[in-house]
Design a protein around this motif. Structure first.
Motif, PDB file in Angstrom:
ATOM      1  N   ASP A 165      70.115  70.090 -54.593  1.00  0.00           N
ATOM      2  CA  ASP A 165      69.672  69.493 -55.853  1.00  0.00           C
ATOM      3  C   ASP A 165      69.613  67.970 -55.776  1.00  0.00           C
ATOM      4  N   LEU A 166      69.190  67.461 -54.637  1.00  0.00           N
ATOM      5  CA  LEU A 166      69.023  66.019 -54.483  1.00  0.00           C
ATOM      6  C   LEU A 166      67.642  65.624 -55.009  1.00  0.00           C
ATOM      7  N   PRO A 167      67.494  64.438 -55.593  1.00  0.00           N
ATOM      8  CA  PRO A 167      66.265  64.117 -56.322  1.00  0.00           C
ATOM      9  C   PRO A 167      65.063  63.740 -55.474  1.00  0.00           C
ATOM     10  N   TYR A 168      65.240  63.457 -54.180  1.00  0.00           N
ATOM     11  CA  TYR A 168      64.109  63.023 -53.362  1.00  0.00           C
ATOM     12  C   TYR A 168      64.002  63.899 -52.118  1.00  0.00           C
ATOM     13  N   ALA A 233      67.142  63.727 -65.326  1.00  0.00           N
ATOM     14  CA  ALA A 233      67.485  64.611 -64.214  1.00  0.00           C
ATOM     15  C   ALA A 233      67.620  63.824 -62.923  1.00  0.00           C
ATOM     16  N   ARG A 234      66.702  62.865 -62.705  1.00  0.00           N
ATOM     17  CA  ARG A 234      66.812  62.039 -61.502  1.00  0.00           C
ATOM     18  C   ARG A 234      68.118  61.256 -61.495  1.00  0.00           C
ATOM     19  N   GLN A 235      68.440  60.665 -62.646  1.00  0.00           N
ATOM     20  CA  GLN A 235      69.672  59.893 -62.718  1.00  0.00           C
ATOM     21  C   GLN A 235      70.894  60.790 -62.535  1.00  0.00           C
ATOM     22  N   ARG A 236      70.825  62.000 -63.112  1.00  0.00           N
ATOM     23  CA  ARG A 236      71.935  62.936 -62.992  1.00  0.00           C
ATOM     24  C   ARG A 236      72.173  63.339 -61.541  1.00  0.00           C
ATOM     25  N   ASP A 237      71.105  63.582 -60.799  1.00  0.00           N
ATOM     26  CA  ASP A 237      71.226  64.098 -59.442  1.00  0.00           C
ATOM     27  C   ASP A 237      71.328  63.008 -58.379  1.00  0.00           C
ATOM     28  N   THR A 238      71.073  61.756 -58.750  1.00  0.00           N
ATOM     29  CA  THR A 238      71.245  60.663 -57.792  1.00  0.00           C
ATOM     30  C   THR A 238      72.719  60.567 -57.418  1.00  0.00           C
ATOM     31  N   THR A 239      72.990  60.372 -56.143  1.00  0.00           N
ATOM     32  CA  THR A 239      74.366  60.351 -55.663  1.00  0.00           C
ATOM     33  C   THR A 239      74.800  58.939 -55.306  1.00  0.00           C
ATOM     34  N   ARG A 240      76.094  58.704 -55.409  1.00  0.00           N
ATOM     35  CA  ARG A 240      76.651  57.420 -54.971  1.00  0.00           C
ATOM     36  C   ARG A 240      76.742  57.370 -53.443  1.00  0.00           C
ATOM     37  N   ALA A 241      77.109  58.484 -52.851  1.00  0.00           N
ATOM     38  CA  ALA A 241      77.238  58.554 -51.398  1.00  0.00           C
ATOM     39  C   ALA A 241      75.865  58.629 -50.737  1.00  0.00           C
ATOM     40  N   THR A 242      75.826  58.312 -49.442  1.00  0.00           N
ATOM     41  CA  THR A 242      74.619  58.483 -48.648  1.00  0.00           C
ATOM     42  C   THR A 242      74.582  59.932 -48.158  1.00  0.00           C
ATOM     43  N   VAL A 302      58.277  74.925 -43.129  1.00  0.00           N
ATOM     44  CA  VAL A 302      58.096  73.476 -43.013  1.00  0.00           C
ATOM     45  C   VAL A 302      59.428  72.804 -43.314  1.00  0.00           C
ATOM     46  N   PRO A 303      60.118  72.290 -42.314  1.00  0.00           N
ATOM     47  CA  PRO A 303      61.407  71.629 -42.551  1.00  0.00           C
ATOM     48  C   PRO A 303      61.276  70.474 -43.532  1.00  0.00           C
ATOM     49  N   GLN A 304      62.330  70.274 -44.314  1.00  0.00           N
ATOM     50  CA  GLN A 304      62.371  69.234 -45.321  1.00  0.00           C
ATOM     51  C   GLN A 304      63.583  68.335 -45.104  1.00  0.00           C
ATOM     52  N   MET A 305      63.524  67.152 -45.669  1.00  0.00           N
ATOM     53  CA  MET A 305      64.692  66.288 -45.734  1.00  0.00           C
ATOM     54  C   MET A 305      64.845  65.800 -47.166  1.00  0.00           C
ATOM     55  N   SER A 306      66.011  65.992 -47.743  1.00  0.00           N
ATOM     56  CA  SER A 306      66.298  65.544 -49.098  1.00  0.00           C
ATOM     57  C   SER A 306      67.423  64.524 -49.066  1.00  0.00           C
ATOM     58  N   THR A 307      67.380  63.592 -50.022  1.00  0.00           N
ATOM     59  CA  THR A 307      68.418  62.566 -50.101  1.00  0.00           C
ATOM     60  C   THR A 307      68.831  62.342 -51.547  1.00  0.00           C
ATOM     61  N   GLY A 308      70.010  61.755 -51.704  1.00  0.00           N
ATOM     62  CA  GLY A 308      70.517  61.470 -53.027  1.00  0.00           C
ATOM     63  C   GLY A 308      69.877  60.267 -53.674  1.00  0.00           C
ATOM     64  N   PHE A 309      69.215  59.432 -52.877  1.00  0.00           N
ATOM     65  CA  PHE A 309      68.423  58.321 -53.385  1.00  0.00           C
ATOM     66  C   PHE A 309      67.407  57.984 -52.314  1.00  0.00           C
ATOM     67  N   GLN A 310      66.385  57.207 -52.658  1.00  0.00           N
ATOM     68  CA  GLN A 310      65.352  56.898 -51.687  1.00  0.00           C
ATOM     69  C   GLN A 310      65.942  56.079 -50.542  1.00  0.00           C
ATOM     70  N   VAL A 311      65.699  56.532 -49.315  1.00  0.00           N
ATOM     71  CA  VAL A 311      66.276  55.885 -48.148  1.00  0.00           C
ATOM     72  C   VAL A 311      65.168  55.289 -47.295  1.00  0.00           C
ATOM     73  N   MET A 312      65.593  54.468 -46.358  1.00  0.00           N
ATOM     74  CA  MET A 312      64.659  53.890 -45.398  1.00  0.00           C
ATOM     75  C   MET A 312      64.496  54.897 -44.263  1.00  0.00           C
TER      76      MET A 312
END
Length: 329
Positions: A165-168, A233-242, A302-312
């Motif tokens: 349930d990560l937003p990105y 929902a985006r704010q709720r699911d955004t994580t503090r950790a990487t 199709v493999p995916q990558m999800s993150t808790g916030f937008q990463v480089m």
């Protein structure tokens, strides 16, 4: 900072813990057995310890071939293992999670999923105890982690694209280019998928896609009303950790339990290990692209990558800002 194979003090004098949770379920004796999941855990464990033996000091392995009842991947044991991995996490800690087993979906009851379905993990005792929904995975394993803590997860199961349930989510298109989309705001064209699912007599998928398609036909007023909800929902699911989650497929796909080079294996686990053995420190872009490249033409997933916030995406798996395995512990 110099590289080290044991956990050490960082410049801020914070102890960096390396901790790993590995879960593999073959559903031995069950109605829907798998063949390669325990092998996947063994392969990932060997790779992880070779990369950084410090993980061996704090590693929990749940598989359904063990004699110890506390090491069987029941629903209760899996939830406790999630809590164990997240408990007392501090900035600088490196956490790793690998899951190989069944993934599924079930109807979302709280209106938090645009598709109308929750993604789930399937414990060995799912028929009695139930499945683990993505909301619980996020609440127990992701949300408590503090800023500066790092979690990398390999999720080799069906319907796993957003099981954290990560937003990105970062996907790979047919030309193996990286694409980025906002899960909570993206309008998905479900009608065509429903049509082809019906042709294949896959009524479950067709119903799911039809329900999702109907939700696209809402009035402008309803769209305006939904925008704040999506932002919440985006704010709720955004994580503090990487947090970086690699998954075997999109939410609407299955992941293969395959025979590869004469050995049972999950397709994603095999591809990730192959890429990481060739290149121990890929960028996340490279890892996602090369993993998809190994599977393309052989499997539809199709493999995916999800993150808790937008990463480089150019972060290396060995960078302090986006560590793959805590090589700096």
């Amino acid at each position: 900072m110099t590289h080290s194979l044991i956990c050490q003090l960082t410049d801020s004098q914070t102890i960096r813990l390396c901790q790993a949770l590995l879960i593999g379920i073959n559903y031995i004796g069950g109605k829907s057995p798998l063949n390669g999941c325990i092998n996947d855990v063994q392969n990932v464990r060997n790779w992880l310890l070779h990369r950084n033996p410090a993980y061996g000091q704090n590693m929990l392995v749940l598989t359904d071939d063990q004699q110890d009842p506390s090491k069987i991947p029941t629903r209760a044991n899996m939830l406790n293992a999630f809590r164990w991995l997240a408990a007392d996490a501090r900035p600088g800690d490196h956490l790793f999670f690998h899951y190989s087993g069944h993934g599924a979906t079930q109807k979302n009851l709280d209106g938090t999923e645009a598709s109308g379905f929750d993604e789930t993990l399937v414990p060995v005792d799912y028929e009695r105890a139930g499945q683990i929904v993505d909301d619980d995975v996020h609440a127990i394993l992701c949300k408590p982690l503090p800023q500066g803590c790092n979690l990398v997860a390999f999720m080799d199961c069906c319907h796993s694209g957003t099981v954290f349930d990560l937003p990105y989510t970062y996907g790979v298109d047919g030309n193996l280019d990286i694409t980025i989309r906002d899960n909570k705001a993206e309008a998905v064209k479900h009608g065509t998928k429903a049509f082809f699912a019906l042709l294949q007599k896959d009524n479950t998928t067709a119903l799911r896609e039809v329900e999702s398609a109907i939700k696209l036909f809402i009035t402008p007023d309803q769209q305006q009303q939904s925008a704040p909800n999506e932002e919440m929902a985006r704010q709720r699911d955004t994580t503090r950790a990487t947090i970086v989650q690699f998954s075997g497929c999109r939410d609407d796909q299955t992941s293969a339990d395959a025979q590869i080079q004469g050995r049972a294996s999950g397709a994603l686990s095999w591809a990730l290990m192959t890429v990481l053995q060739r290149n121990p420190n890929p960028t996340y872009t490279e890892l996602l692209r090369e993993t998809r490249g190994l599977l393309q033409g052989k499997y539809s997933q199709v493999p995916q990558m999800s993150t808790g916030f937008q990463v480089m995406l150019q972060w290396s798996s060995g960078d302090n800002v986006g560590p793959m395995t805590g090589a700096h512990c």
